[in-house]
Design a protein around this motif. Structure first.
Motif, PDB file in Angstrom:
ATOM      1  N   SER A  57      36.847  46.746  34.209  1.00 11.35           N
ATOM      2  CA  SER A  57      36.379  48.129  34.300  1.00 11.35           C
ATOM      3  C   SER A  57      36.390  48.597  35.760  1.00 11.35           C
ATOM      4  N   SER A  58      36.853  49.808  35.971  1.00  9.13           N
ATOM      5  CA  SER A  58      36.912  50.358  37.331  1.00  9.13           C
ATOM      6  C   SER A  58      35.520  50.532  37.930  1.00  9.13           C
ATOM      7  N   LYS A  59      34.500  50.655  37.060  1.00  8.44           N
ATOM      8  CA  LYS A  59      33.136  50.814  37.558  1.00  8.44           C
ATOM      9  C   LYS A  59      32.551  49.502  38.074  1.00  8.44           C
ATOM     10  N   LEU A  60      33.216  48.395  37.763  1.00  9.97           N
ATOM     11  CA  LEU A  60      32.748  47.087  38.221  1.00  9.97           C
ATOM     12  C   LEU A  60      33.749  46.428  39.160  1.00  9.97           C
ATOM     13  N   ALA A  61      34.695  47.221  39.661  1.00 11.70           N
ATOM     14  CA  ALA A  61      35.745  46.666  40.525  1.00 11.70           C
ATOM     15  C   ALA A  61      35.425  46.932  41.996  1.00 11.70           C
ATOM     16  N   ILE A  62      35.778  45.995  42.835  1.00  8.20           N
ATOM     17  CA  ILE A  62      35.631  46.186  44.281  1.00  8.20           C
ATOM     18  C   ILE A  62      36.624  47.253  44.725  1.00  8.20           C
ATOM     19  N   VAL A 102      32.956  41.765  55.006  1.00  9.15           N
ATOM     20  CA  VAL A 102      33.295  40.414  55.441  1.00  9.15           C
ATOM     21  C   VAL A 102      32.815  40.267  56.878  1.00  9.15           C
ATOM     22  N   ASN A 103      31.810  39.453  57.081  1.00  7.74           N
ATOM     23  CA  ASN A 103      31.261  39.230  58.414  1.00  7.74           C
ATOM     24  C   ASN A 103      31.948  38.020  59.040  1.00  7.74           C
ATOM     25  N   TYR A 108      47.432  38.144  36.050  1.00  9.06           N
ATOM     26  CA  TYR A 108      46.474  38.708  35.094  1.00  9.06           C
ATOM     27  C   TYR A 108      45.698  37.551  34.482  1.00  9.06           C
ATOM     28  N   SER A 109      44.470  37.379  34.915  1.00  9.14           N
ATOM     29  CA  SER A 109      43.620  36.320  34.382  1.00  9.14           C
ATOM     30  C   SER A 109      42.687  36.907  33.340  1.00  9.14           C
ATOM     31  N   ILE A 110      42.020  36.040  32.612  1.00  6.46           N
ATOM     32  CA  ILE A 110      41.107  36.527  31.569  1.00  6.46           C
ATOM     33  C   ILE A 110      39.999  37.369  32.178  1.00  6.46           C
ATOM     34  N   LEU A 111      39.492  36.908  33.332  1.00  3.97           N
ATOM     35  CA  LEU A 111      38.453  37.660  34.026  1.00  3.97           C
ATOM     36  C   LEU A 111      39.010  38.184  35.347  1.00  3.97           C
ATOM     37  N   SER A 112      38.715  39.415  35.658  1.00  2.00           N
ATOM     38  CA  SER A 112      39.269  40.051  36.856  1.00  2.00           C
ATOM     39  C   SER A 112      38.734  39.431  38.139  1.00  2.00           C
ATOM     40  N   HIS A 113      39.635  39.174  39.092  1.00  2.00           N
ATOM     41  CA  HIS A 113      39.236  38.680  40.413  1.00  2.00           C
ATOM     42  C   HIS A 113      38.623  39.780  41.264  1.00  2.00           C
ATOM     43  N   GLU A 114      38.754  41.033  40.813  1.00  3.45           N
ATOM     44  CA  GLU A 114      38.217  42.171  41.573  1.00  3.45           C
ATOM     45  C   GLU A 114      36.805  42.544  41.126  1.00  3.45           C
ATOM     46  N   ASN A 115      36.317  41.904  40.085  1.00  6.16           N
ATOM     47  CA  ASN A 115      35.015  42.262  39.545  1.00  6.16           C
ATOM     48  C   ASN A 115      33.914  41.915  40.540  1.00  6.16           C
ATOM     49  N   ILE A 116      32.986  42.831  40.745  1.00  6.19           N
ATOM     50  CA  ILE A 116      31.951  42.650  41.767  1.00  6.19           C
ATOM     51  C   ILE A 116      31.025  41.471  41.469  1.00  6.19           C
ATOM     52  N   LEU A 117      30.961  41.061  40.204  1.00  6.47           N
ATOM     53  CA  LEU A 117      30.099  39.939  39.835  1.00  6.47           C
ATOM     54  C   LEU A 117      30.865  38.628  39.684  1.00  6.47           C
ATOM     55  N   LEU A 118      32.187  38.722  39.588  1.00  2.00           N
ATOM     56  CA  LEU A 118      32.975  37.539  39.257  1.00  2.00           C
ATOM     57  C   LEU A 118      33.994  37.140  40.323  1.00  2.00           C
ATOM     58  N   TYR A 119      34.160  37.955  41.351  1.00  2.00           N
ATOM     59  CA  TYR A 119      35.203  37.641  42.339  1.00  2.00           C
ATOM     60  C   TYR A 119      34.901  36.309  43.038  1.00  2.00           C
ATOM     61  N   PRO A 120      35.925  35.548  43.433  1.00  2.00           N
ATOM     62  CA  PRO A 120      35.727  34.196  43.998  1.00  2.00           C
ATOM     63  C   PRO A 120      35.268  34.246  45.456  1.00  2.00           C
ATOM     64  N   ARG A 121      34.012  34.602  45.652  1.00  2.00           N
ATOM     65  CA  ARG A 121      33.491  34.804  47.007  1.00  2.00           C
ATOM     66  C   ARG A 121      33.628  33.562  47.877  1.00  2.00           C
ATOM     67  N   ALA A 122      33.139  32.417  47.397  1.00  2.00           N
ATOM     68  CA  ALA A 122      33.167  31.194  48.206  1.00  2.00           C
ATOM     69  C   ALA A 122      34.594  30.770  48.542  1.00  2.00           C
ATOM     70  N   GLY A 123      35.490  30.911  47.570  1.00  2.00           N
ATOM     71  CA  GLY A 123      36.882  30.537  47.808  1.00  2.00           C
ATOM     72  C   GLY A 123      37.550  31.421  48.844  1.00  2.00           C
ATOM     73  N   GLU A 148      42.336  41.456  50.528  1.00  2.48           N
ATOM     74  CA  GLU A 148      42.827  42.264  49.417  1.00  2.48           C
ATOM     75  C   GLU A 148      43.886  41.529  48.616  1.00  2.48           C
ATOM     76  N   THR A 149      44.713  40.708  49.288  1.00  3.20           N
ATOM     77  CA  THR A 149      45.705  39.926  48.541  1.00  3.20           C
ATOM     78  C   THR A 149      45.025  38.859  47.679  1.00  3.20           C
ATOM     79  N   LYS A 150      43.875  38.373  48.124  1.00  5.45           N
ATOM     80  CA  LYS A 150      43.132  37.403  47.320  1.00  5.45           C
ATOM     81  C   LYS A 150      42.476  38.078  46.113  1.00  5.45           C
ATOM     82  N   LEU A 151      42.092  39.329  46.285  1.00  8.56           N
ATOM     83  CA  LEU A 151      41.489  40.069  45.176  1.00  8.56           C
ATOM     84  C   LEU A 151      42.541  40.579  44.199  1.00  8.56           C
ATOM     85  N   HIS A 152      43.701  40.979  44.733  1.00  9.94           N
ATOM     86  CA  HIS A 152      44.791  41.503  43.906  1.00  9.94           C
ATOM     87  C   HIS A 152      45.997  40.576  44.085  1.00  9.94           C
TER      88      HIS A 152
END
Length: 264
Positions: free
Chosen positions: A30-35, A108-109, A64-79, A56-60
């Protein structure tokens, strides 16, 4: 009849599970939950636009995975944080944050590596005059080429690293550098002026002084003992007041002292 009923129930459950996965997947995209915005903070020598493009290349990443890498709750922050410091040698750490639970912007600090010394290529007879030098942080990590104009501001190190590859990304004296820093501190307190150090091999190293002579020592000797033995040697009748006439003092052989004058 029971087998058919079980098969129908199993099929029904599979359909329900599939629909649930599909629904969660669609919700994650959903665009409402995308970075929708990436800002970079803390860069000085690294281009902020390059770091932003990398994130941005890591986010996009084009998959196409089952869960979006751009999702604000699911993006791979630590990675992403780990991969930033691996991709940009000048960056020591990267920390990603958001202002709120549903905030769609991330910050990103960046903490860049600070040079504390210089590593130069070449053998012991040439490394202090080498033009092939690189910036090194306090952990011994080599992260960028050094401008020749900055070499006088730092201690110069040499040896220990592979000459067949670029030193950027390598660590000088891993596990042993802390002892060299301790030795440097104690030598300064004792009134000596260091120019740098050279790692001969896994056991031996040499410290070069601005007074013009070299101290040869073992990594296995503690810093306090080395400084004390050096002071005792220079206070002896044979060497007192002759520092500028010495080539080297060798303290690698227990209680035995070896030295060489420049004229010998």
């Amino acid at each position: 009849r029971r087998q058919k009923l079980r098969a129908l129930v199993a099929l029904f459950l599979i359909v329900i599970a599939g629909m649930a996965v599909w629904g969660v997947s669609q919700l994650s995209y959903s665009s409402k939950l995308a970075i929708n915005n990436v800002s970079i903070d803390g860069t000085k020598n690294v281009s902020a636009s390059l770091v932003r493009a990398y994130v941005e290349t890591k986010l996009h990443d084009g998959t196409y995975s089952i869960l979006s890498h751009e999702n604000i709750l699911l993006y791979p922050r630590a990675g992403i944080e780990k991969s930033i410091s691996e991709y940009f040698p000048r960056i020591r750490t990267a920390r990603i944050s958001r202002d709120g639970l549903l905030a769609q912007a991330i910050t990103v600090n960046i903490a860049e590596r600070q040079p504390t010394a210089i590593w130069c290529a070449g053998d012991i007879s040439a490394f202090r005059n080498s033009k092939d030098c690189y910036l090194m942080d306090d952990s011994g990590f080599i992260f960028a080429p050094s401008a020749s104009s900055s070499q006088e501001s730092y201690l110069i190190f040499g040896g220990n690293l592979s000459a067949s590859a670029t030193p950027i990304g390598q660590t000088f004296l891993s596990g042993k550098l802390a002892g060299i820093w301790e030795l440097e501190t104690l030598l300064k307190q004792a009134g000596f002026s260091l120019e740098g150090a050279y790692a001969e091999n896994e056991q031996d190293f040499s410290v070069h002084f601005k007074e013009g002579f070299t101290l040869r020592a073992l990594f296995s000797k503690d810093a306090d003992t080395l400084v004390n033995n050096l002071q005792l040697a220079l206070a002896s009748d044979s060497l007192k007041g002759k520092e500028n006439k010495l080539d080297y003092i060798d303290l690698r052989f227990g209680n035995r002292l070896y030295y060489k004058a420049k004229s010998q």
